[in-house]
Design an enzyme around this catalytic site. Structure first.
Site, short mmCIF file in Angstrom:
data_model
loop_
_atom_site.label_atom_id
_atom_site.label_comp_id
_atom_site.label_asym_id
_atom_site.label_seq_id
_atom_site.Cartn_x
_atom_site.Cartn_y
_atom_site.Cartn_z
N ASP A 353 0.85 -1.21 0.00
CA ASP A 353 0.00 0.00 0.00
C ASP A 353 0.87 1.26 0.00
O ASP A 353 2.02 1.24 -0.46
CB ASP A 353 -0.95 -0.07 1.21
CG ASP A 353 -2.26 0.67 1.00
OD1 ASP A 353 -2.25 1.91 1.12
OD2 ASP A 353 -3.28 0.03 0.68
N TRP A 464 -6.14 1.96 -6.86
CA TRP A 464 -6.15 3.39 -7.28
C TRP A 464 -6.93 4.16 -6.22
O TRP A 464 -8.15 4.04 -6.15
CB TRP A 464 -6.81 3.50 -8.65
CG TRP A 464 -6.83 4.86 -9.25
CD1 TRP A 464 -7.28 6.01 -8.68
CD2 TRP A 464 -6.38 5.23 -10.56
NE1 TRP A 464 -7.14 7.05 -9.55
CE2 TRP A 464 -6.59 6.60 -10.72
CE3 TRP A 464 -5.83 4.52 -11.63
CZ2 TRP A 464 -6.29 7.29 -11.89
CZ3 TRP A 464 -5.53 5.21 -12.80
CH2 TRP A 464 -5.75 6.58 -12.92
N ASP A 465 -6.21 4.96 -5.45
CA ASP A 465 -6.83 5.64 -4.31
C ASP A 465 -7.09 7.12 -4.64
O ASP A 465 -6.53 7.66 -5.61
CB ASP A 465 -5.89 5.53 -3.10
CG ASP A 465 -6.61 5.59 -1.76
OD1 ASP A 465 -7.79 6.00 -1.74
OD2 ASP A 465 -5.99 5.25 -0.75
N ASN A 467 -7.78 10.42 -1.97
CA ASN A 467 -8.05 10.70 -0.56
C ASN A 467 -8.54 12.10 -0.22
O ASN A 467 -8.42 12.54 0.92
CB ASN A 467 -6.81 10.36 0.26
CG ASN A 467 -6.70 8.86 0.44
OD1 ASN A 467 -7.63 8.23 0.92
ND2 ASN A 467 -5.59 8.29 0.02
N CYS A 511 -10.61 2.97 -5.08
CA CYS A 511 -10.72 3.28 -3.66
C CYS A 511 -10.72 4.80 -3.57
O CYS A 511 -9.99 5.47 -4.29
CB CYS A 511 -9.50 2.71 -2.94
SG CYS A 511 -9.31 3.23 -1.24
N ASP A 533 -13.27 2.18 4.41
CA ASP A 533 -12.14 1.98 5.33
C ASP A 533 -12.63 1.40 6.65
O ASP A 533 -11.84 1.04 7.51
CB ASP A 533 -11.45 3.33 5.61
CG ASP A 533 -10.54 3.74 4.46
OD1 ASP A 533 -10.23 2.90 3.60
OD2 ASP A 533 -10.14 4.92 4.43
#
Ligand code: DGJ
Length: 707
Positions: A353, A464-465, A467, A511, A533
């Site tokens: 990660d 593929w995040d 945030n 994500c 999460d």
């Protein structure tokens, strides 16, 4: 004009999904029908949406209206199929635009229609300006759904500005009171099922975050309050939008008995400059009607998702993700140790990660610099990947491509690639800024650097995040800065689509701090979603049940972590994750030998049933939103096998748990559960009794008894 269809309606009935006359169109799936037609005044009016009827002539004809006093002209009272902002309608329109001369009234009339197989196109034209609208309908007979989208064609010599452009408006039957079912949430509590009665006025759900958002899903389901639907019975009208950016849903009920629900691009802070001779198509809206309750509605969507997923046929591997174990403190030696334990448990895919790339030691820096950090991986990522592969596992990697940290080489080279207003501070969230993916140079940069990463490493999985959400949405150098909402998502799709094309075997996960970007648009690029999460299993059960309203289990990643370890046995935590795509996200060094042994047994058990979970039909047997004793079930398409999960949290009443009424089994076939053999019908109507104490769970694998 009298067509063959009208003289002999049954002649073509069983073979054609679309029946057309000069003024009416009947769109039929296996079980449902959707009908529209032109009324005497030439208005395209919605006529019917419900159960498929025996004859084409059974469907109602388009309604007429003379209006109601001088305050309500007829147009606003009718279920117009695609209302524009025009005349004296006062209802939520699907289209609002400004012509070059400043006129803001769009008056459409019918031009022509074209049917080709499963596709219907209705062409409308403006009565004065060189503007055309095409309504597209695609009948998906086998999944009982309809795909709709709209194209606006500016055939004039001057640009127009489009200010609202919805994909569709839906009209359940008039004069009923409806309950609106939708999903609401936030980070750590996504997809919570909501129900509310629609009162007179307009209810709005939307995203203003440049992404789908944790807050709501672009989805609705309606049932009729007077004949409420359940999981297995009753009428449900439903639709979802395939779009990963700002979206809007308006559910409007009028005093005249009409209910209209619209879905499309959000018109908030929106403008699209459509140049001369250019066209633009809206995102798709996918809609359906179920006469067998909410469960059947969900299964229709689950079937649809298999038709858009990049790899619907691939069995998803059990993954391990090291985020909750090592956070940013990653290095080759520590990751290898985790990989060895993971392998022993039966993990098949090891995912590294956040924290692996140049100068990334906390969330203060480094986003944008997508090459391995020398202090953590002196020889790059390949030595770790080779060790993971040597252990017999695939390797996956975390990325957050849309973001940049101020403390990064990328930001120093291109500060203007960031979404911002020059005169305003750039709000940082999680210490990061957003790249403007509307710009082609940003897209090209991302394609280049990520393509290289994938070419130089044996990476088979990308997480593929994303945030943060947008702020100060400036793009002042563009001729219409408010297009950013649209062009950003198109840019995202271009980057992701190009990488997919160049690396077709990679599995991608979407994500966004959990489930902030889960939608039917992203599922054309991402194979699976990290839906939250939140991994505490009792909360997770609610999130998973909400998610299942639209999306199938083979897109739903679910990890076992240490959340909930104090009050829930490991088996319960595993069972919750086994109901989707099983993953493990805990610090494996902290598990005792007994826990490792339990995990190994459960991973093995998952592998024996995952074909049922990942490829079967899902049935919600007992809702976690209603009871602390919940249950769900998966059945293979050929009805030969099934898997049931049941979960009990805290129930103070010591009486026996109610029987679980199974679904989806073949009624006359015999099935064995725990040594008892009964027909599918008996398991449905008599039910299955399970003996669970507080905070315990069970998974049962059911097989057909061969005669
Ligand atoms: C948010 C994700 O949801 C987590 O799983 C993890 O990948 C972190 N980002 C990493 O920064």
């Amino acid at each position: 004009m009298v067509t063959a269809l009208e003289t002999d309606p049954l002649a073509l009935y069983f073979f054609m999904p679309i029946h057309a006359t000069a003024t009416a169109w009947v769109l039929e799936t296996n079980q449902t029908a959707y009908v529209l037609g032109l009324n005497a005044k030439g208005m395209l009016v919605h006529c019917y949406w419900g159960v498929k009827l025996p004859r084409v002539s059974d469907y109602p004809v388009p309604a007429e209206s003379e209006g109601w006093s001088s305050f309500n002209a007829g147009g606003g009272l009718l279920p117009e199929e695609f209302p524009t902002y025009a005349g004296a309608k006062y209802i939520e329109p699907c289209l609002k635009l400004t012509f070059a001369d400043g006129v803001r009234d769009t008056v459409l009339e019918f031009d022509s229609a074209k049917v080709e197989g499963n596709e219907l196109q209705i062409h409308l034209r403006d009565t004065f300006y060189a503007l055309r609208i095409t309504l597209h309908y695609h009948v998906l007979e086998n999944v009982d759904l309809l795909e709709r989208f709209v194209t606006v064609h500016n055939q004039s010599d001057t640009a127009i500005t489009v200010e609202r452009f919805f994909s569709a408006q839906f009209h359940p039957p008039l004069h009923s009171n409806y309950r609106l079912h939708h999903l609401a949430g936030a980070w750590l509590k996504e997809t919570q099922v909501q129900h509310e009665t629609l009162g007179i006025g307009t209810k709005v759900l939307e995203s203003r975050r440049i992404t789908t958002g944790h807050q709501h899903q672009p989805w609705f389901a309606l049932d009729n309050l007077e004949q409420p639907a359940t999981e297995t019975t009753g009428h449900v009208w439903f639709a979802a939008l395939a779009w990963s950016g700002n979206w809007k849903l308006t559910a409007e009920k009028t005093i005249f008995g009409g209910t209209r629900v619209s879905l499309g691009l959000n018109d908030w802070d929106f403008a699209l400059r459509l140049e001369a001779k250019r066209s633009f198509s809206s995102p798709k809206c996918i809609a359906g009607f179920s006469s067998a309750g909410f469960g059947a509605a969900s299964r229709a969507f689950h079937g649809y998702v298999q038709t858009i997923l990049p790899h619907p046929e691939i069995t998803r591997k059990v993954l391990y993700n090291s985020w909750e174990a090592t956070a940013f403190h990653v290095n080759e030696a520590d990751q290898v140790k985790l990989a060895e334990i993971a392998k022993g448990i039966g993990v098949e895919l090891f995912v590294l990660d956040d924290g692996w790339f140049h100068n990334r030691h906390s969330d203060n820096a480094a986003l944008g610099d997508w090459w391995a950090d020398k202090s953590k991986f002196p020889n790059g990522l390949n030595p770790l990947i080779e060790k993971v592969n040597a252990l017999g596992m695939d390797f996956g990697l975390w990325l957050e491509p849309e973001m940049v940290s101020v403390d990064s080489e990328l930001y120093h080279a291109h500060p203007d690639w960031v979404i911002h207003f020059p005169t305003r501070a750039r709000t940082e969230m999680r210490n990061q800024l957003m790249l403007n993916l509307a710009k082609s140079e940003v897209q090209d940069y991302l394609i280049g650097i990520l393509d290289k990463l994938l070419e130089q490493h044996n990476i088979t999985f990308i997480k593929w995040d994303m945030n943060r959400n947008v702020s100060e949405p400036g793009w002042l150098e563009h001729h219409e800065p408010k297009e950013i909402w649209l062009r950003y998502v198109e840019g995202l799709y271009r980057v992701w689509g190009t990488l997919r094309q160049r690396h077709p075997d990679v599995i991608w996960q979407s994500c966004s701090g959990g489930g902030g970007r889960a939608d039917l648009g992203i599922l054309q690029f991402a194979d699976q979603i990290w839906i939250s999460d939140m991994t505490e299993p009792t909360m997770r059960l609610r999130i998973q049940e909400g998610y299942s309203q639209i999306y199938p289990a083979n897109t739903m990643e679910a990890w076992v972590t240490d959340m909930g370890a104090k009050h829930l046995p490991l088996e319960f935590r595993f069972h919750v994750s086994m109901a989707g795509l099983l993953g493990i996200g805990t610090n494996l060094h902290h598990w005792s030998e007994t826990e490792i042994a339990t995990a190994t047994r459960l991973v093995q058990a998952y592998k024996t049933v995952r074909h049922v979970i990942q490829f079967g039909n899902q049935y919600r047997l007992r809702s976690v939103f209603i009871s602390n004793f919940s249950s769900l079930m998966y059945v293979t398409k050929d009805q030969s096998e099934a898997v049931i999960f049941a979960f009990r949290t805290h129930i103070p009443d010591p009486v026996k748990l109610p029987a679980i009424h199974l679904q989806g089994l073949e009624p006359t076939t015999q099935y064995e559960i725990n040594g008892t053999i009964r027909s599918g019908s008996a398991w449905q109507h008599v039910g299955l009794e399970v003996n669970l104490t507080d905070f315990s769970s069970v998974m049962l694998h059911i097989k057909r008894v061969e005669p």
